[in-house]
Design an enzyme around this catalytic site. Structure first.
Site, mmCIF file in Angstrom:
data_model
loop_
_atom_site.group_PDB
_atom_site.id
_atom_site.type_symbol
_atom_site.label_atom_id
_atom_site.label_comp_id
_atom_site.label_asym_id
_atom_site.label_seq_id
_atom_site.Cartn_x
_atom_site.Cartn_y
_atom_site.Cartn_z
ATOM 1 N N HIS A 166 -21.598 47.404 84.345
ATOM 2 C CA HIS A 166 -21.889 48.099 85.605
ATOM 3 C C HIS A 166 -23.044 47.410 86.345
ATOM 4 O O HIS A 166 -23.541 47.927 87.345
ATOM 5 C CB HIS A 166 -22.263 49.569 85.347
ATOM 6 C CG HIS A 166 -21.108 50.420 84.901
ATOM 7 N ND1 HIS A 166 -19.895 50.441 85.552
ATOM 8 C CD2 HIS A 166 -20.981 51.296 83.868
ATOM 9 C CE1 HIS A 166 -19.070 51.291 84.935
ATOM 10 N NE2 HIS A 166 -19.708 51.814 83.906
ATOM 11 N N TYR A 178 -9.641 50.350 94.506
ATOM 12 C CA TYR A 178 -8.957 51.469 93.859
ATOM 13 C C TYR A 178 -7.820 52.001 94.738
ATOM 14 O O TYR A 178 -6.710 52.229 94.260
ATOM 15 C CB TYR A 178 -9.997 52.559 93.581
ATOM 16 C CG TYR A 178 -9.483 53.764 92.826
ATOM 17 C CD1 TYR A 178 -9.440 53.772 91.431
ATOM 18 C CD2 TYR A 178 -9.067 54.908 93.507
ATOM 19 C CE1 TYR A 178 -8.990 54.885 90.736
ATOM 20 C CE2 TYR A 178 -8.609 56.027 92.817
ATOM 21 C CZ TYR A 178 -8.575 56.011 91.433
ATOM 22 O OH TYR A 178 -8.117 57.123 90.754
ATOM 23 N N GLY A 195 -7.716 61.419 89.803
ATOM 24 C CA GLY A 195 -7.205 60.065 89.975
ATOM 25 C C GLY A 195 -6.525 59.774 91.296
ATOM 26 O O GLY A 195 -5.601 58.979 91.345
HETATM 27 P P1 A3P Z 1 -11.612 61.241 89.757
HETATM 28 O O1 A3P Z 1 -12.798 61.901 89.140
HETATM 29 O O2 A3P Z 1 -11.715 61.145 91.243
HETATM 30 O O3 A3P Z 1 -10.321 61.831 89.324
HETATM 31 P P2 A3P Z 1 -14.338 55.395 85.930
HETATM 32 O O4 A3P Z 1 -13.195 54.995 85.087
HETATM 33 O O5 A3P Z 1 -14.966 54.248 86.663
HETATM 34 O O6 A3P Z 1 -15.298 56.238 85.186
HETATM 35 O O7 A3P Z 1 -13.723 56.291 87.103
HETATM 36 C C1 A3P Z 1 -13.157 57.541 86.812
HETATM 37 C C2 A3P Z 1 -12.202 57.902 87.913
HETATM 38 O O8 A3P Z 1 -10.993 57.156 87.763
HETATM 39 C C3 A3P Z 1 -11.809 59.362 87.876
HETATM 40 O O9 A3P Z 1 -11.571 59.727 89.235
HETATM 41 C C4 A3P Z 1 -10.549 59.313 87.052
HETATM 42 O O10 A3P Z 1 -9.727 60.428 87.203
HETATM 43 C C5 A3P Z 1 -9.911 58.061 87.594
HETATM 44 N N1 A3P Z 1 -8.946 57.454 86.657
HETATM 45 C C6 A3P Z 1 -9.046 57.346 85.321
HETATM 46 N N2 A3P Z 1 -7.975 56.749 84.801
HETATM 47 C C7 A3P Z 1 -7.160 56.454 85.833
HETATM 48 C C8 A3P Z 1 -5.877 55.831 85.937
HETATM 49 N N3 A3P Z 1 -5.228 55.419 84.856
HETATM 50 N N4 A3P Z 1 -5.346 55.699 87.169
HETATM 51 C C9 A3P Z 1 -5.994 56.131 88.264
HETATM 52 N N5 A3P Z 1 -7.193 56.728 88.229
HETATM 53 C C10 A3P Z 1 -7.785 56.895 87.026
#
Ligand code: A3P
Length: 320
Positions: A133, A218, A288
């Site tokens: 990060h 994204y 997501g």
């Molecule tokens: P939301 O809280 O908006 O749903 P990170 O992985 O950087 O921690 O980010 C988490 C975000 O990515 C969350 O967003 C989560 O739901 C979403 N996320 C996790 N897995 C995913 C996937 N396979 N496809 C799309 N979004 C995903």
């Protein structure tokens, strides 16, 4: 003459630690200002160690992001794509992503180095896949100045990222208000902040060196997951062959890495953190999608953050 001992550190610089007051009383979430960036205080020793000791290997791929930008998805996609020879994505109940959380498949560098577990990374077969990060500006040049080491960055609309972040940290401290998270982001002091510097560092690097830095979004991945998986595969030098295309491998990978599929995997329903953190596996999978910010921000808040980000990114060619 004789070669005597040398100090193993280059200098005795002190690491400044400035706890942020307000967001949370939980030390696990305190951030401090380190070399122009806001990082989790608990990770600073790991960051210093990465900067001093990271030993790159030919073919290394580093996944970079601000937390809550889609890191988990990118980890799954990159892993499934790069490991597809050993682990075919279709009809494969033994696939690592069906028994492990994506964070257990791709090590988080700061955490590994902070925990003194960096030796584990030496045991990984090449090409290695790892994540960070950190801002581009504070990565060691062994990564950023290395034609044999690639970076894949994922970014997300900062408004959705913040909403996602708030939902995540509320699991740690239910008292954290959205407006505290929002103000910290506007001030530049949120985790991995300033957000715009994080974005610009990787954006500019991808413009200057597109063969070593891939910049993904994204929202574009939501629109066209298969196209982005192909882009990723080409970038890491493992393009999908005509035979793989014919066999539907790209769609198999996209399906395997979809949020619905990953949510259904037993390990990801787990309420415990198995990836070396105190964050539970199920916290990483929420909605997501795009646009959830509208359920948490007033139009004024959205305009204010948009204006800050737009101003900071102006002239760069990057916008949201
Ligand atoms: P939301 O809280 O908006 O749903 P990170 O992985 O950087 O921690 O980010 C988490 C975000 O990515 C969350 O967003 C989560 O739901 C979403 N996320 C996790 N897995 C995913 C996937 N396979 N496809 C799309 N979004 C995903």
């Amino acid at each position: 003459g004789a070669i005597g001992p040398e100090p193993f550190m280059k200098s005795a610089e002190a690491v400044p630690v400035i706890p942020v007051v307000g967001l949370t009383t939980d030390p696990k979430l305190w951030v401090c200002f380190y070399q122009g960036t806001w990082v989790l205080a608990t990770l600073v020793p790991g960051i210093v160690s990465i900067q001093r000791n990271f030993a790159p290997r030919r073919g290394d791929v580093v996944l970079a992001s601000i937390p809550k930008s889609g890191t988990t998805w990118l980890k799954a996609l990159a892993f499934a794509t790069m490991a597809r020879a050993a682990h075919p994505p279709a009809d494969n109940p033994g696939h690592p992503l069906l028994r492990l959380n994506p964070h257990q498949c791709v090590p988080y560098m700061e955490r590994m180095f902070a925990a003194g577990d960096e030796a584990v990374m030496d045991t990984l077969p090449s090409p290695r896949l790892m994540s960070t990060h950190l801002h581009h500006s504070i990565l060691p040049t062994s990564i950023t100045n290395n034609p044999d080491c690639k970076i894949i960055y994922i970014c997300r609309d900062p408004k959705d990222m913040l909403v996602s972040f708030w939902h995540f940290v509320r699991r740690i401290n239910a008292d954290i208000s959205f407006s505290d998270v929002f103000e910290a982001a506007c001030n530049g002091t949120s985790v991995s902040g300033p957000i715009w510097d994080h974005l610009l560092g990787y954006w500019n690097a991808s413009k200057a060196s597109p063969e070593t830095v891939l910049f993904l979004r994204y929202e574009e991945m939501l629109r066209d997951p298969a196209g982005n998986a192909r882009k990723l595969a080409r970038f890491v030098g493992q393009p999908f062959s005509p035979a793989e295309e014919e066999a539907g491998v790209v769609d198999q990978i996209v399906r395997l890495c979809s949020i619905d599929k990953l949510k259904s995997v037993e390990v990801n329903k787990g309420g415990s953190g198995t990836a070396g953190t105190h964050f539970a596996n199920d916290w990483y999978f929420r909605k997501g999608g795009a646009g959830d910010w509208a359920n948490h921000m007033t139009p004024d808040m959205a305009r204010r953050l948009d204006a800050i980000v737009e101003e900071k990114l102006s002239g760069s060619g990057l916008s949201f």
